[in-house]
Design an enzyme around this catalytic site. Sequence first.
Site, PDB file in Angstrom:
ATOM      1  N   GLU A 140       0.845  -1.204   0.000  1.00 36.22           N
ATOM      2  CA  GLU A 140       0.000   0.000   0.000  1.00 36.22           C
ATOM      3  C   GLU A 140       0.877   1.250   0.000  1.00 36.22           C
ATOM      4  OE1 GLU A 140      -2.830  -0.358   3.208  1.00 36.22           O
ATOM      5  OE2 GLU A 140      -3.863  -2.026   2.223  1.00 36.22           O
ATOM      6  N   LYS A 167      -3.641   8.949 -42.060  1.00 39.46           N
ATOM      7  CA  LYS A 167      -3.300   7.759 -41.261  1.00 39.46           C
ATOM      8  C   LYS A 167      -4.526   6.888 -41.068  1.00 39.46           C
ATOM      9  CE  LYS A 167      -2.663   8.087 -36.663  1.00 39.46           C
ATOM     10  NZ  LYS A 167      -1.948   8.540 -35.476  1.00 39.46           N
TER      11      LYS A 167
HETATM   12  O1  LIG Z   1       3.068   6.652 -31.243  1.00 37.76           O
HETATM   13  P1  LIG Z   1       1.751   6.012 -31.573  1.00 37.76           P
HETATM   14  O2  LIG Z   1       1.546   4.750 -30.800  1.00 37.76           O
HETATM   15  O3  LIG Z   1       1.556   5.854 -33.040  1.00 37.76           O
HETATM   16  O4  LIG Z   1       0.606   6.964 -30.993  1.00 37.76           O
HETATM   17  C1  LIG Z   1       0.608   8.343 -31.189  1.00 37.76           C
HETATM   18  C2  LIG Z   1      -0.411   8.747 -32.203  1.00 37.76           C
HETATM   19  O5  LIG Z   1      -1.718   8.340 -31.741  1.00 37.76           O
HETATM   20  C3  LIG Z   1      -2.573   9.455 -31.581  1.00 37.76           C
HETATM   21  O6  LIG Z   1      -3.442   9.569 -32.654  1.00 37.76           O
HETATM   22  P2  LIG Z   1      -4.548   8.470 -33.002  1.00 37.76           P
HETATM   23  O7  LIG Z   1      -5.737   9.221 -33.411  1.00 37.76           O
HETATM   24  O8  LIG Z   1      -4.003   7.461 -33.958  1.00 37.76           O
HETATM   25  O9  LIG Z   1      -4.734   7.709 -31.661  1.00 37.76           O
HETATM   26  P3  LIG Z   1      -6.010   7.255 -30.914  1.00 37.76           P
HETATM   27  O10 LIG Z   1      -7.001   6.848 -31.955  1.00 37.76           O
HETATM   28  O11 LIG Z   1      -5.489   6.138 -30.092  1.00 37.76           O
HETATM   29  O12 LIG Z   1      -6.442   8.440 -30.091  1.00 37.76           O
HETATM   30  C4  LIG Z   1      -1.647  10.648 -31.513  1.00 37.76           C
HETATM   31  O13 LIG Z   1      -2.262  11.831 -31.942  1.00 37.76           O
HETATM   32  C5  LIG Z   1      -0.469  10.249 -32.359  1.00 37.76           C
HETATM   33  O14 LIG Z   1      -0.661  10.561 -33.718  1.00 37.76           O
END
Ligand SMILES: O=P(O)(O)OC[C@H]1O[C@H](OP(=O)(O)OP(=O)(O)O)[C@H](O)[C@@H]1O
Length: 295
Positions: free
Chosen positions: A38, A191
């Site tokens: 804890e 992406k």
């Molecule tokens: O280093 P990585 O593991 O690639 O994560 C980082 C990426 O993930 C997040 O976007 P995204 O919208 O893809 O993430 P989420 O959908 O999980 O919010 C963030 O804005 C980065 O672009």
Amino acid sequence: MRRLILPMPGNEALAAALARACDGETGRVETRRFPDGESYVRLHGDPAGRPVDLVCTLARPDPGFLALVFAADAARELGAREVTLVAPYLAYMRQDIRFLPGECVSSRSFARLLSASVDRLVTVDPHLHRHPALSAIYSIPTATLQAAPLLADWIAAHVDAPLVVGPDEESGQWAGAIAARIGAPHVVLRKTRLGDREVRIDLPDLSRWRDRTPVLVDDIASSGRTLAEAARGLEAQGLPRAECVVVHALLADGAFEELAPRFARITSTDSVPHPSNRIALAPLLADALRRDLRD
Ligand SMILES: O=P(O)(O)OC[C@H]1O[C@H](OP(=O)(O)OP(=O)(O)O)[C@H](O)[C@@H]1O
């Protein structure tokens, strides 16, 4: 009365910079584990009648979260006028909907827990994916600060002929703001997230930018896959080796070592203590705390 600035363990450097910037006094939070695992917490510094700022990056929050809540409780019980959590990186913003039946929407649950524990929250570029603002999930006053101007100024001072590159649509907002501030061109890639550690990035034809240094900008680098895939795409089109500037360098499990050879440099703010930290957030955070003082 002077603010009492209390760093949770590991946040001492940022707390000291904040104390200098707002003429606050730093105290200390002693934590250890009892033999049964804890958390023990003791505050060094007198909170009575004063605004208290708990400074704690929330990167990898689970092991230290109870200690943070206990520190906030102790500050309140010992008479703090108000307890502000200064968390430059705000955790649990990514599971913001129930993707699969039965899942916990941890962004809401975490917000409820923090809102019950502190009076105010100051943070930098939270990952507001589908939430319109922190007030949608946090019931306490929050200050949401933006690091884009600091990123822009760092790029202007350190990179010749930059081409600002956002790796996905969401980063378009930062890429656009940064590029506008430094008078540079910008492009936004596309992406598709395929899993926790898997993304696909599609690039437009960038051959006209071969005389520019690409600078990838993003809010979070976690597994590093987004940056790695984007860098691979830029290389494949014959652009010079890219720079990378992010707000929050989580860079878990060897991600930094894997990414480093792909980039001329990886630069981050000090929202999460990391060797890539080159951009100090203390002036921005101190400004917000000073504004609070005038309220
Ligand atoms: O280093 P990585 O593991 O690639 O994560 C980082 C990426 O993930 C997040 O976007 P995204 O919208 O893809 O993430 P989420 O959908 O999980 O919010 C963030 O804005 C980065 O672009």
